[in-house]
Motif scaffolding. Structure first.
Motif, short mmCIF file in Angstrom:
data_model
loop_
_atom_site.label_atom_id
_atom_site.label_comp_id
_atom_site.label_asym_id
_atom_site.label_seq_id
_atom_site.Cartn_x
_atom_site.Cartn_y
_atom_site.Cartn_z
N UNK A 299 32.48 36.31 23.43
CA UNK A 299 33.22 35.98 22.21
C UNK A 299 33.13 34.48 21.96
N UNK A 300 32.97 34.09 20.73
CA UNK A 300 32.96 32.68 20.31
C UNK A 300 32.16 31.77 21.24
N UNK A 301 31.04 32.22 21.73
CA UNK A 301 30.22 31.39 22.61
C UNK A 301 30.67 31.41 24.06
N UNK A 302 31.76 32.08 24.34
CA UNK A 302 32.26 32.15 25.70
C UNK A 302 32.21 33.56 26.23
N UNK A 303 32.84 33.76 27.37
CA UNK A 303 32.89 35.06 28.01
C UNK A 303 34.34 35.37 28.38
N UNK A 304 34.84 36.51 27.92
CA UNK A 304 36.17 36.97 28.32
C UNK A 304 36.04 37.80 29.57
N UNK A 305 36.98 37.66 30.50
CA UNK A 305 36.98 38.42 31.74
C UNK A 305 38.24 39.28 31.75
N UNK A 306 38.05 40.58 31.90
CA UNK A 306 39.16 41.52 31.83
C UNK A 306 39.27 42.35 33.09
N UNK A 307 40.50 42.72 33.38
CA UNK A 307 40.81 43.70 34.41
C UNK A 307 41.46 44.85 33.67
N UNK A 308 40.85 46.01 33.69
CA UNK A 308 41.32 47.11 32.85
C UNK A 308 41.15 46.71 31.40
N UNK A 309 42.22 46.82 30.62
CA UNK A 309 42.13 46.46 29.21
C UNK A 309 42.72 45.08 28.92
N UNK B 73 30.65 33.01 38.74
CA UNK B 73 32.07 33.38 38.69
C UNK B 73 32.25 34.84 39.13
N UNK B 74 31.40 35.72 38.62
CA UNK B 74 31.51 37.13 38.96
C UNK B 74 31.29 37.39 40.45
N UNK B 75 30.46 36.58 41.10
CA UNK B 75 30.24 36.71 42.55
C UNK B 75 31.55 36.52 43.31
N UNK B 76 32.43 35.68 42.80
CA UNK B 76 33.72 35.43 43.46
C UNK B 76 34.77 36.46 43.07
N UNK B 77 34.76 36.92 41.81
CA UNK B 77 35.81 37.82 41.34
C UNK B 77 35.56 39.29 41.68
N UNK B 78 34.33 39.75 41.57
CA UNK B 78 34.05 41.18 41.75
C UNK B 78 34.42 41.73 43.13
N UNK B 79 34.33 40.95 44.22
CA UNK B 79 34.79 41.49 45.50
C UNK B 79 36.31 41.70 45.56
N UNK B 80 37.05 41.03 44.69
CA UNK B 80 38.51 41.12 44.70
C UNK B 80 39.00 42.36 43.97
N UNK B 81 38.42 42.65 42.81
CA UNK B 81 38.78 43.80 42.00
C UNK B 81 37.75 43.96 40.90
N UNK B 82 37.64 45.17 40.33
CA UNK B 82 36.64 45.38 39.28
C UNK B 82 37.02 44.63 38.00
#
Length: 120
Positions: free
Chosen positions: A26-36, A11-20
């Motif tokens: 959390x709870x067995x998953x992963x939250x993805x944030x832009x800024x805060x 997932x990060x391979x697709x998102x990181x080129x778009x923006x940081x």
């Protein structure tokens, strides 16, 4: 429903080129944030974006489902997050549009940090 490290990297391979973005577990998953602002999450091997009443319709029209989990009394649906269609995920331009929309939605619905509020 633990998010795998391999899928998270994918997932990060697709998102990181778009923006940081940054991730947090959390709870067995992963939250993805832009800024805060957390605008997406990975649960299992599925990517979910934050939605509102207006954007939810296009996810439903694409046949996507909200995040859900089982409890003793049955299945709970979290209709704030819907699974992202695979064809959107793999199209950089569409991914940018849907992610930006999700960021805007998450920004509008973000609750103020109580600790910061007390400092004011």
């Amino acid at each position: 429903m633990t998010a795998s490290a391999e899928y998270t990297e994918y997932v990060l391979e697709f998102l990181e080129p778009l923006f940081p973005v940054r991730i947090g577990r959390f709870f067995g998953g992963v939250g993805i944030s832009y800024g805060s602002v957390q605008f997406a999450m990975i649960m299992g091997n599925s990517l979910y974006f934050a939605v509102d009443e207006n954007s939810r319709k296009k996810y439903e029209q694409a046949g996507m489902q909200p995040f859900s989990y089982m409890v003793k009394k049955g299945r709970i649906q979290v209709r704030k997050y819907f699974e992202l269609p695979e064809d959107v995920f793999t199209d950089p331009e569409q991914l940018r549009l849907w992610a930006n929309e999700s960021i805007q939605i998450a920004t509008k619905t973000k609750k103020p940090n109580k600790a910061l509020k007390r400092l004011s």
